[in-house]
Design an enzyme around this catalytic site. Structure first.
Site, PDB file in Angstrom:
ATOM      1  N   ASP A 156       0.857  -1.205  -0.031  1.00  0.00           N
ATOM      2  CA  ASP A 156       0.195  -0.157   0.262  1.00  0.00           C
ATOM      3  C   ASP A 156       0.942   1.378  -0.064  1.00  0.00           C
ATOM      4  O   ASP A 156       1.519   1.584   0.987  1.00  0.00           O
ATOM      5  CB  ASP A 156      -0.980  -0.035   1.322  1.00  0.00           C
ATOM      6  CG  ASP A 156      -1.769   1.180   1.161  1.00  0.00           C
ATOM      7  OD1 ASP A 156      -2.864   1.165   0.680  1.00  0.00           O
ATOM      8  OD2 ASP A 156      -1.411   2.331   1.881  1.00  0.00           O
ATOM      9  N   ARG A 179       8.983  -9.046  13.104  1.00  0.00           N
ATOM     10  CA  ARG A 179       7.686  -8.407  13.422  1.00  0.00           C
ATOM     11  C   ARG A 179       6.866  -8.572  11.920  1.00  0.00           C
ATOM     12  O   ARG A 179       5.827  -8.788  11.820  1.00  0.00           O
ATOM     13  CB  ARG A 179       7.934  -6.973  13.819  1.00  0.00           C
ATOM     14  CG  ARG A 179       8.531  -6.988  15.296  1.00  0.00           C
ATOM     15  CD  ARG A 179       8.711  -5.434  15.458  1.00  0.00           C
ATOM     16  NE  ARG A 179       9.546  -5.273  16.565  1.00  0.00           N
ATOM     17  CZ  ARG A 179      10.027  -4.333  16.980  1.00  0.00           C
ATOM     18  NH1 ARG A 179       9.931  -3.269  16.304  1.00  0.00           N
ATOM     19  NH2 ARG A 179      10.996  -4.293  18.152  1.00  0.00           N
ATOM     20  N   LEU A 180       7.697  -8.595  10.740  1.00  0.00           N
ATOM     21  CA  LEU A 180       6.890  -8.805   9.540  1.00  0.00           C
ATOM     22  C   LEU A 180       6.031  -9.894   9.596  1.00  0.00           C
ATOM     23  O   LEU A 180       5.048  -9.929   9.089  1.00  0.00           O
ATOM     24  CB  LEU A 180       7.870  -8.705   8.255  1.00  0.00           C
ATOM     25  CG  LEU A 180       8.561  -7.640   8.072  1.00  0.00           C
ATOM     26  CD1 LEU A 180       9.691  -7.830   7.020  1.00  0.00           C
ATOM     27  CD2 LEU A 180       7.665  -6.538   7.218  1.00  0.00           C
ATOM     28  N   TYR A 193       3.714   9.627  -0.078  1.00  0.00           N
ATOM     29  CA  TYR A 193       5.133   8.913   0.722  1.00  0.00           C
ATOM     30  C   TYR A 193       6.241   9.064   0.217  1.00  0.00           C
ATOM     31  O   TYR A 193       7.359   8.815   0.839  1.00  0.00           O
ATOM     32  CB  TYR A 193       4.675   7.263   0.886  1.00  0.00           C
ATOM     33  CG  TYR A 193       3.389   7.164   1.312  1.00  0.00           C
ATOM     34  CD1 TYR A 193       2.605   7.919   2.009  1.00  0.00           C
ATOM     35  CD2 TYR A 193       2.799   5.668   1.340  1.00  0.00           C
ATOM     36  CE1 TYR A 193       1.133   7.483   2.666  1.00  0.00           C
ATOM     37  CE2 TYR A 193       1.610   5.270   1.641  1.00  0.00           C
ATOM     38  CZ  TYR A 193       0.759   6.300   2.283  1.00  0.00           C
ATOM     39  OH  TYR A 193      -0.510   5.805   2.792  1.00  0.00           O
ATOM     40  N   SER A 228       1.884   5.078  15.459  1.00  0.00           N
ATOM     41  CA  SER A 228       2.325   5.603  14.234  1.00  0.00           C
ATOM     42  C   SER A 228       2.697   7.011  14.204  1.00  0.00           C
ATOM     43  O   SER A 228       3.293   7.580  13.353  1.00  0.00           O
ATOM     44  CB  SER A 228       1.174   5.258  12.967  1.00  0.00           C
ATOM     45  OG  SER A 228       0.918   4.172  12.803  1.00  0.00           O
ATOM     46  N   PHE A 229       2.199   7.772  15.263  1.00  0.00           N
ATOM     47  CA  PHE A 229       2.371   9.178  15.302  1.00  0.00           C
ATOM     48  C   PHE A 229       3.112   9.651  16.238  1.00  0.00           C
ATOM     49  O   PHE A 229       3.640  10.813  16.528  1.00  0.00           O
ATOM     50  CB  PHE A 229       0.902   9.888  15.555  1.00  0.00           C
ATOM     51  CG  PHE A 229       0.000   9.530  14.373  1.00  0.00           C
ATOM     52  CD1 PHE A 229      -0.014  10.140  13.249  1.00  0.00           C
ATOM     53  CD2 PHE A 229      -1.124   8.469  14.620  1.00  0.00           C
ATOM     54  CE1 PHE A 229      -0.813   9.813  12.095  1.00  0.00           C
ATOM     55  CE2 PHE A 229      -1.781   7.951  13.533  1.00  0.00           C
ATOM     56  CZ  PHE A 229      -1.821   8.671  12.427  1.00  0.00           C
ATOM     57  N   SER A 287       6.599  -2.659   9.112  1.00  0.00           N
ATOM     58  CA  SER A 287       7.617  -3.032  10.153  1.00  0.00           C
ATOM     59  C   SER A 287       8.929  -3.114   9.420  1.00  0.00           C
ATOM     60  O   SER A 287       8.952  -3.464   8.068  1.00  0.00           O
ATOM     61  CB  SER A 287       7.283  -4.223  11.130  1.00  0.00           C
ATOM     62  OG  SER A 287       8.541  -4.397  11.646  1.00  0.00           O
ATOM     63  N   GLU A 298       6.533   9.030  16.480  1.00  0.00           N
ATOM     64  CA  GLU A 298       7.588   9.308  15.816  1.00  0.00           C
ATOM     65  C   GLU A 298       7.425  10.740  15.052  1.00  0.00           C
ATOM     66  O   GLU A 298       8.687  11.486  14.793  1.00  0.00           O
ATOM     67  CB  GLU A 298       8.245   8.391  14.801  1.00  0.00           C
ATOM     68  CG  GLU A 298       7.230   8.026  13.742  1.00  0.00           C
ATOM     69  CD  GLU A 298       7.510   6.770  13.249  1.00  0.00           C
ATOM     70  OE1 GLU A 298       8.101   6.758  11.909  1.00  0.00           O
ATOM     71  OE2 GLU A 298       7.584   5.579  13.896  1.00  0.00           O
ATOM     72  N   SER A 329      -3.106   2.908  10.438  1.00  0.00           N
ATOM     73  CA  SER A 329      -2.935   3.142  11.769  1.00  0.00           C
ATOM     74  C   SER A 329      -3.458   2.331  12.833  1.00  0.00           C
ATOM     75  O   SER A 329      -3.845   2.663  13.724  1.00  0.00           O
ATOM     76  CB  SER A 329      -3.209   4.735  11.936  1.00  0.00           C
ATOM     77  OG  SER A 329      -2.620   5.521  10.958  1.00  0.00           O
ATOM     78  N   LYS A 359      -2.082   6.012  -4.495  1.00  0.00           N
ATOM     79  CA  LYS A 359      -3.279   7.031  -4.200  1.00  0.00           C
ATOM     80  C   LYS A 359      -2.762   8.185  -5.077  1.00  0.00           C
ATOM     81  O   LYS A 359      -1.808   8.670  -5.299  1.00  0.00           O
ATOM     82  CB  LYS A 359      -3.273   7.057  -2.728  1.00  0.00           C
ATOM     83  CG  LYS A 359      -3.460   5.952  -1.752  1.00  0.00           C
ATOM     84  CD  LYS A 359      -3.588   6.452  -0.268  1.00  0.00           C
ATOM     85  CE  LYS A 359      -3.469   5.253   0.477  1.00  0.00           C
ATOM     86  NZ  LYS A 359      -2.032   4.373   0.545  1.00  0.00           N
ATOM     87  N   SER A 382     -10.387   7.201   0.270  1.00  0.00           N
ATOM     88  CA  SER A 382      -9.613   7.139   1.489  1.00  0.00           C
ATOM     89  C   SER A 382      -9.934   8.275   2.187  1.00  0.00           C
ATOM     90  O   SER A 382     -10.236   9.688   1.540  1.00  0.00           O
ATOM     91  CB  SER A 382      -8.030   7.125   1.188  1.00  0.00           C
ATOM     92  OG  SER A 382      -7.542   7.246   2.490  1.00  0.00           O
ATOM     93  N   HIS A 439      -6.658  10.073  -2.143  1.00  0.00           N
ATOM     94  CA  HIS A 439      -6.092  10.016  -0.870  1.00  0.00           C
ATOM     95  C   HIS A 439      -6.946  10.801   0.252  1.00  0.00           C
ATOM     96  O   HIS A 439      -7.220  10.145   1.149  1.00  0.00           O
ATOM     97  CB  HIS A 439      -4.829  10.459  -0.996  1.00  0.00           C
ATOM     98  CG  HIS A 439      -3.800   9.952   0.053  1.00  0.00           C
ATOM     99  ND1 HIS A 439      -2.454   9.922  -0.271  1.00  0.00           N
ATOM    100  CD2 HIS A 439      -4.033   9.588   1.308  1.00  0.00           C
ATOM    101  CE1 HIS A 439      -1.960   9.516   0.945  1.00  0.00           C
ATOM    102  NE2 HIS A 439      -2.913   9.219   1.999  1.00  0.00           N
TER     103      HIS A 439
END
Length: 313
Positions: free
Chosen positions: A38, A270-271, A43, A214-215, A265, A217, A208, A72, A159, A105
Site C-alpha cells: 500500500d 515482526r513482519l 509517501y 504511528s504518530f 515494520s 515518531e 494506523s 493513491k 480514502s 487519498h
C-alpha cells in the site's frame, strides 16, 4: 473479494513513513510472504518500492500477477486533466503498467504543484500556503473511472471519506468504489462508518491500526500524551492469554471485524508476526473489551497539523 471480483489479501504491507532502505524492505516483505503493498504519491518512495518489487520478480520469487500494488492520487492532482498524467508517472516510478487499487487519498482538492518543483508536493503550495482548488469530488472520481477504462488500474477506491460523502459519490458513480481506507484502531473504532460501507459492498481497509504508535515518531502531542495501545493492560492481558504480541492482537481485532489491514515494520520477525495475525481468534468478550477502549480519538486530522481543512468536522 472486492465488489469487482478482485481478490486481495486481508493483511498487506503499508509503505507510509518508510524512507530508508525502501527497496530492501519491500523485497524482504515479499520474501516473508506479503503480496499487497500500500503506497501513495505522498509517501515519496514509490520508485524505491518499485525497485524492490522488480528485484523479487527478476529473482523469480513472485510474478507481477501475484502482487496487489496499491497507490493513491494526491490532493494536488484532482483536476480531471491532471489525474491521468500523474497516474502514468506513478506507474513509471513503480515500474509497472497498472495498479490493482488506486485511491483518492483525501476528499479535498488543492492547488496544483508541479512535482518537478516539489516532491512530494505535500499540503502546501510553493508559497507555503494551503490553497484549495475548484475541482469537485465528482470531477475527480469521473477522471479516476477513466483510469479503469484505460486499464491503468483495476480498482478505484476512496480514502478518508465519511458517510455523507460516500452517499453523495454513490449517486453519480459509474464505477462504485471497491474500497474505503480510513483510520481505525481501538481508540477510533468507526463502527457506524464500517457498517455503512460494508452494507454498500465497499471493503474497508484500516490504517494506523496501532493507534498512537504511528504518530509518536512524528512528535505529535496528541499521540505522545495518549496511553500506548501496545502497553494498555486490556491489550497486553489478551496478548498474554493467546501467547501473541500486542500488535498481533490489535491486528486480529481489526481483521476479525472484516477489515483489511496494512501494518508496516522494518524488522523481519515482526513482519512475519504481523502477516500471520489471523492464525487465532479473539473471544467475543475480548473483542468487546478492546472496542470498549474507543475514545473517538483521531490522530490523522489535517486541521491539527495545518490549522485548516476541516475534513472530519
Amino acid at each position: 473479494m472486492l465488489n469487482n471480483g478482485l481478490q486481495i489479501p486481508q493483511v498487506g504491507f503499508g509503505l507510509w513513513k518508510i524512507t530508508k532502505n525502501t527497496a530492501d524492505i519491500v523485497y524482504d516483505a515479499i520474501k516473508a510472504g506479503y503480496r499487497l503493498f500500500d503506497g501513495a504519491f505522498d509517501y515519496g518512495n514509490e520508485k524505491e518500492a518499485g525497485v524492490g518489487i522488480k528485484r523479487a520478480i527478476d529473482e523469480g520469487i513472485v510474478k507481477r500477477e501475484d502482487l496487489i500494488i496499491v497507490s493513491k492520487l494526491w490532493n494536488t492532482f484532482h483536476e480531471k486533466e491532471r489525474v491521468e498524467p500523474i497516474t502514468r508517472q506513478q506507474l513509471e516510478w513503480w515500474g509497472i503498467n497498472h495498479f490493482d487499487v488506486f485511491y483518492m487519498h483525501f476528499p479535498v482538492a488543492l492547488q496544483y504543484v508541479d512535482p518537478k518543483m516539489k516532491y512530494p508536493t505535500g499540503w502546501k503550495n510553493l508559497d507555503h500556503r494551503v490553497q484549495e482548488s475548484q475541482a469537485t469530488i465528482q470531477e475527480t472520481w469521473q477522471a479516476m473511472e477513466r483510469l479503469v477504462d484505460l486499464g491503468l488500474t483495476k480498482s478505484i477506491g476512496i480514502s478518508n471519506f465519511q458517510g455523507s460523502l460516500i452517499m453523495d459519490l454513490l449517486r453519480y458513480a459509474r464505477i462504485r468504489p471497491a474500497l474505503l481506507q480510513v483510520e481505525i484502531h481501538p481508540y477510533l473504532t468507526q463502527d457506524s462508518l464500517v457498517k455503512y460501507a460494508q452494507s454498500e459492498n465497499i471493503a474497508v481497509t484500516a490504517y494506523s491500526t496501532f493507534g498512537p504508535q504511528s504518530f509518536v515518531e512524528l512528535k505529535w502531542d496528541k499521540a505522545i500524551d495518549c496511553p500506548k495501545l501496545f502497553e494498555h493492560s486490556v491489550v497486553t492481558e489478551i496478548a498474554s492469554a493467546h501467547n501473541k504480541t500486542p500488535a498481533q492482537v490489535l491486528l486480529r481485532w481489526a481483521t476479525q471485524r472484516g477489515l483489511a489491514v496494512i501494518p508496516k515494520s522494518t524488522h523481519t520477525a515482526r513482519l512475519v508476526q504481523n502477516l500471520y495475525c489471523t492464525s487465532f481468534d479473539l473471544t467475543p468478550d475480548q473483542m468487546e473489551r478492546i472496542s470498549g477502549l474507543n475514545r473517538t480519538l483521531r490522530f490523522n486530522n489535517p486541521v491539527d497539523y495545518l490549522g485548516c481543512l476541516y475534513i472530519f468536522a
